[in-house]
Design an enzyme around this catalytic site. Structure first.
Site, PDB file in Angstrom:
ATOM      1  N   LYS A 176       0.810  -1.219   0.000  1.00 38.68           N
ATOM      2  CA  LYS A 176       0.000   0.000   0.000  1.00 38.68           C
ATOM      3  C   LYS A 176       0.846   1.272   0.000  1.00 38.68           C
ATOM      4  CE  LYS A 176      -4.097  -2.057   2.138  1.00 38.68           C
ATOM      5  NZ  LYS A 176      -5.084  -1.966   3.233  1.00 38.68           N
TER       6      LYS A 176
ATOM      7  N   GLY B 138      -1.837   0.475   9.370  1.00 39.54           N
ATOM      8  CA  GLY B 138      -2.308   0.983   8.084  1.00 39.54           C
ATOM      9  C   GLY B 138      -3.789   1.303   8.078  1.00 39.54           C
TER      10      GLY B 138
END
Length: 275
Positions: free
Chosen positions: A81, A145
């Site tokens: 990501k 995250g």
């Protein structure tokens, strides 16, 4: 049993547009079936397929993959990501705040645009359940995250207050500063989890996942007015959600966040291609 004729297959053809989800590993993801179902439900001739890219080969493989002419977008899962941000020509507001993306779409101009939908999916899931973040007093536990993305998305909703907790104190301070900058009207503080004076408790840690019997907070009881959200998808009823229900609280599971995230990702992928 007679073999099925190829003309009975109606979900893919030469004109089908492609999207891919990239990760290492990839076999565990549920996005291919969920996103493809949503694309088809909307009448779009498109599919999302799993793409396993080894972490060491990411920088070599992705630029070439993005040159496939009928590939309109990519979804990213662990561990890509943050690295995927470098592939985008532009980043959305959430991605800029978080420093990560989980969706990359090719626009009508051929440029690639990135955004992250973990936090936006949480807001969407809560809204579908009739729970508003705007004006709420929030306790957010865990700033990995997903937790950082939730903090950024919540900040955009302007909660009355947000208390943050993470084992990484330095990162917790950075997220607090990000939330305060995004929402000056929000009272932001850092500290251990509390439930008194809180409207919405959010668990964004892995505590309680699968067979883990632990709770992410230390509390003998919960006020029945508290809404408890757990971002964990499996099990659907986590130890925290079971405890919340036993206290008369409104308990909302991670599957609602997943549904909200899928809807937002498909909105993004479909709209970006149209320009």
């Amino acid at each position: 049993m007679a073999a099925a004729s190829t003309d009975q297959v109606d979900f893919v053809n030469g004109g089908t547009r492609l999207f891919g989800i990239v990760g290492d590993p990839i076999a565990q993801v549920r996005s291919p079936e969920m996103v493809t179902w949503e694309l088809r439900r909307r009448g779009l001739d498109a599919v999302l397929v799993p793409i396993h890219v080894f972490e060491a080969e990411f920088d070599a493989v992705l630029p070439a993959l993005m040159r496939v002419a009928n590939l309109d977008g990519l979804v990213f899962t662990i561990p890509f990501k943050r690295r995927a941000c470098a592939l985008a020509a532009s980043l959305g507001a959430q991605a800029r705040a978080v420093g990560a993306i989980n969706a990359l779409a090719r626009g009508a101009d051929g440029r690639w645009h990135g955004e992250i939908f973990d936090g936006l999916g949480c807001v969407e899931g809560l809204q579908r359940a009739g729970v508003a973040v705007r004006g709420a007093r929030v306790m957010l536990v865990g700033l990995g995250g997903a937790g950082t993305a939730i903090a950024a998305a919540f900040a955009a909703e302007r909660p009355a207050s947000m208390r943050l907790f993470d084992l990484d104190a330095a990162h917790c301070g950075r997220v607090a500063a990000m939330v305060q900058a995004a929402s000056p009207v929000t009272e932001v503080e850092v500290g251990p989890p509390v439930v008194d004076g809180v409207d919405l408790l959010v668990n964004a840690t892995p505590v309680g996942m699968l067979d883990d019997p632990r709770l992410p907070i230390e509390a003998a009881s919960l006020p029945s007015s508290l809404v408890v959200f757990d971002a964990i998808v499996k099990p659907e009823v986590t130890p925290l959600l079971a405890f919340a229900a036993s206290q008369g609280c409104r308990a909302i599971g991670g599957r609602e966040m997943m549904r909200g995230q899928i809807a937002r990702i498909v909105d993004f992928l479909a709209a970006t291609r149209r320009g």
